[in-house]
Motif scaffolding. Structure first.
Motif, short mmCIF file in Angstrom:
data_model
loop_
_atom_site.label_atom_id
_atom_site.label_comp_id
_atom_site.label_asym_id
_atom_site.label_seq_id
_atom_site.Cartn_x
_atom_site.Cartn_y
_atom_site.Cartn_z
N ASP A 39 -7.54 5.88 61.37
CA ASP A 39 -6.60 5.40 61.82
C ASP A 39 -5.52 4.55 60.66
O ASP A 39 -5.48 3.24 60.53
CB ASP A 39 -7.39 4.71 63.01
N GLY A 40 -6.08 5.54 59.63
CA GLY A 40 -5.10 4.25 57.98
C GLY A 40 -5.77 3.50 57.21
O GLY A 40 -5.59 3.49 56.53
N ASP A 41 -7.20 3.54 57.87
CA ASP A 41 -8.19 2.75 56.97
C ASP A 41 -9.10 3.18 55.92
O ASP A 41 -9.72 4.13 56.97
CB ASP A 41 -8.98 1.46 58.16
N LYS A 42 -9.58 3.03 54.81
CA LYS A 42 -10.06 3.48 54.09
C LYS A 42 -11.29 2.71 54.29
O LYS A 42 -11.48 1.31 54.36
CB LYS A 42 -9.61 2.94 52.27
N ARG A 43 -12.63 3.15 54.69
CA ARG A 43 -13.90 2.65 55.17
C ARG A 43 -14.91 3.38 54.12
O ARG A 43 -14.62 4.32 53.69
CB ARG A 43 -14.87 2.98 56.45
N GLU A 44 -15.49 2.32 53.87
CA GLU A 44 -17.30 2.39 52.79
C GLU A 44 -17.90 2.37 53.40
O GLU A 44 -18.53 1.51 54.42
CB GLU A 44 -15.79 1.75 51.57
N ALA A 45 -18.85 2.97 52.17
CA ALA A 45 -20.64 2.65 52.93
C ALA A 45 -20.88 2.70 51.58
O ALA A 45 -21.05 3.82 50.90
CB ALA A 45 -20.96 3.39 54.10
N LEU A 46 -22.34 2.12 51.49
CA LEU A 46 -23.77 2.51 50.63
C LEU A 46 -24.11 3.24 51.15
O LEU A 46 -24.85 2.82 52.36
CB LEU A 46 -24.15 1.29 49.45
N VAL A 47 -24.64 4.33 50.61
CA VAL A 47 -25.96 5.36 50.99
C VAL A 47 -27.04 5.62 50.27
O VAL A 47 -26.75 5.73 49.15
CB VAL A 47 -25.07 6.56 51.57
N HIS A 48 -27.87 5.07 50.52
CA HIS A 48 -29.05 5.97 49.69
C HIS A 48 -29.72 6.92 50.36
O HIS A 48 -30.10 7.43 51.76
CB HIS A 48 -30.46 5.20 50.05
N VAL A 49 -29.70 8.70 49.97
CA VAL A 49 -30.25 9.83 50.27
C VAL A 49 -31.10 10.25 49.80
O VAL A 49 -31.12 10.32 48.36
CB VAL A 49 -29.05 10.80 50.32
N PRO A 50 -32.49 10.56 50.71
CA PRO A 50 -33.57 10.85 49.32
C PRO A 50 -33.59 12.22 48.99
O PRO A 50 -32.44 12.96 49.90
CB PRO A 50 -34.87 10.48 50.98
N ALA A 51 -34.05 13.04 48.41
CA ALA A 51 -33.59 14.13 47.79
C ALA A 51 -34.58 15.62 48.88
O ALA A 51 -33.35 16.61 49.27
CB ALA A 51 -34.49 14.80 46.45
N SER A 52 -35.28 14.61 49.52
CA SER A 52 -35.67 15.69 50.66
C SER A 52 -35.24 15.67 51.70
O SER A 52 -35.00 16.84 52.63
CB SER A 52 -37.14 15.51 50.72
N ALA A 53 -33.62 15.38 51.27
CA ALA A 53 -33.22 15.17 52.89
C ALA A 53 -32.11 16.42 53.25
O ALA A 53 -31.45 16.67 54.11
CB ALA A 53 -32.11 13.98 53.18
N LYS A 54 -32.04 17.46 52.21
CA LYS A 54 -31.64 18.70 51.94
C LYS A 54 -31.79 19.46 52.92
O LYS A 54 -31.96 20.59 52.40
CB LYS A 54 -31.16 19.12 50.28
N THR A 55 -33.30 19.31 52.62
CA THR A 55 -34.50 20.93 53.15
C THR A 55 -35.34 20.28 53.86
O THR A 55 -36.29 20.76 55.22
CB THR A 55 -35.48 21.41 51.87
N ASN A 56 -35.49 19.04 54.92
CA ASN A 56 -36.44 18.23 55.77
C ASN A 56 -35.65 16.81 56.37
O ASN A 56 -34.64 16.08 55.29
CB ASN A 56 -37.43 17.40 55.04
N ALA A 57 -35.86 16.81 57.82
CA ALA A 57 -35.23 15.92 58.59
C ALA A 57 -35.61 14.63 57.95
O ALA A 57 -36.66 14.11 58.13
CB ALA A 57 -35.46 16.03 60.47
N ALA A 58 -34.70 14.03 58.17
CA ALA A 58 -34.84 12.09 58.00
C ALA A 58 -34.24 11.56 58.30
O ALA A 58 -33.23 11.89 58.67
CB ALA A 58 -34.18 12.17 56.03
N PRO A 59 -35.21 10.60 58.42
CA PRO A 59 -34.71 9.12 59.61
C PRO A 59 -33.49 8.79 58.65
O PRO A 59 -33.57 8.47 58.09
CB PRO A 59 -36.03 8.38 59.39
N VAL A 60 -32.77 7.62 59.98
CA VAL A 60 -31.40 6.98 59.32
C VAL A 60 -31.68 5.77 59.62
O VAL A 60 -32.02 5.67 61.62
CB VAL A 60 -30.34 7.87 60.20
N VAL A 61 -31.94 4.72 58.57
CA VAL A 61 -31.15 3.32 59.08
C VAL A 61 -29.91 3.36 58.95
O VAL A 61 -29.74 3.88 57.47
CB VAL A 61 -32.74 3.01 58.48
N PHE A 62 -29.35 2.50 59.74
CA PHE A 62 -27.82 1.81 59.99
C PHE A 62 -28.20 0.43 59.21
O PHE A 62 -28.88 0.07 60.37
CB PHE A 62 -26.97 2.21 60.97
N ALA A 63 -27.44 -0.37 58.51
CA ALA A 63 -28.10 -1.63 58.45
C ALA A 63 -26.16 -2.54 57.77
O ALA A 63 -25.51 -1.84 57.02
CB ALA A 63 -28.55 -2.10 56.73
#
Length: 296
Positions: A39-63
């Motif tokens: 809606d016209g706003d730039k939104r940002e987030a810092l994200v940590h992604v383990p290397a394994s998340a490309k092949t194995n299902a990873a849990p997600v924590v929103f903080a």
């Protein structure tokens, strides 16, 4: 008179500076800044992604940071990626938003308080982030969690209300969630807690049916901002909604109480004698709690 610095001291200072730079660099490498335009706003987030998340299902924590905070500040305070490196961890950045208890002019970043507030821009932001994570990585849909402090804890309660079916468990800190349930706050209680009395006009009600969910609530007994009395009303209401029984110590920690639930949605409380600041031991307890719960 100039103070002479010995070569040995200069060399030692240089080594410390290089070490500090290396440590900061490693911390930055662990988190990647991502951007979305909504809606016209730039939104940002810092994200940590383990290397394994490309092949194995990873849990997600929103903080979620508190009102006036930032995603970087939240990452430093919470550090969930260090405690649970196998999880995708997302520190989202709020926009300038009027506060409910402070900053009524909205000069500092925060999160929407109720359904429809700020045109639901933060709920839309959450939807966009989760959709992109599912597109780019393997996400374990049975293990998605939300936690936040103060206004971020309030937004966690709002996510429970509006997106509850997506989450396995929640962990708000120093917050109350009147968007989730109608707190029993009559005039007598309001007079004792300095809270506005509930009336037909100002009593918020959940926009969706309540879903019983496991929750760990962190509260300071001397919180001067989000009064402990308000938080206790929230905890008691959740215990009733989640069909909880009598409490007992959780994980052999006398500060933590677990209220077992007939609905398989226990309420755990971590009550400490502090004030409004985020408790340094809370992240470890929150990660331990999250690991114990997944959707059926």
């Amino acid at each position: 008179m100039k103070r002479l610095i010995s070569p040995a001291l200069r060399q030692f200072s240089l080594i410390l500076a290089l070490l500090f730079t290396a440590l900061v660099g490693r911390a930055e490498e662990a988190l990647t800044k991502r951007e979305w335009t909504l809606d016209g706003d730039k939104r940002e987030a810092l994200v940590h992604v383990p290397a394994s998340a490309k092949t194995n299902a990873a849990p997600v924590v929103f903080a979620f940071h508190g009102h006036g905070g930032t995603m970087r500040q939240a990452a430093r305070s919470f550090g969930y990626e260090k405690l649970w490196p196998e999880a995708i961890v997302v520190y989202m950045q709020g926009l300038n938003t009027p506060g409910q208890l402070t900053d009524p002019e909205g000069k500092k970043p925060g999160w929407q308080k109720t359904v429809g507030d700020q045109k639901d821009r933060d709920l839309k932001f959450f939807d966009a982030v989760l959709a992109s994570l599912k597109k780019d990585y393997k996400v374990d849909a049975k293990r998605i969690y939300s936690t936040g402090h103060s206004n971020g804890g309030g937004f966690t309660y709002l996510l429970w209300s509006e997106r509850g079916e997506k989450f396995a468990a929640f962990a708000p800190s120093s917050a109350a969630g009147r968007a989730l349930i109608e707190l029993p706050l009559p005039i007598e209680a309001a007079n004792k807690t300095n809270a506005p009395a509930r009336s037909e006009k100002n009593a918020p009600s959940p926009s969706r049916a309540f879903l019983a969910k496991p929750v760990l609530h962190v509260a300071g007994e001397n919180d001067p901002l989000v009064k402990f009395a308000w938080q206790k009303l929230m905890i008691d209401a959740l215990r009733e909604k989640n069909q909880c029984g009598e409490g007992k110590p959780w994980e052999d920690d006398k500060r933590c109480t677990i209220y077992p639930s007939k609905a398989k949605a226990p309420v755990v409380t971590f009550i400490h004698p502090g004030e409004h600041q985020f408790h340094e031991e809370a992240p470890g307890m929150i990660v331990k709690f999250f690991k114990q719960h997944a959707l059926p």
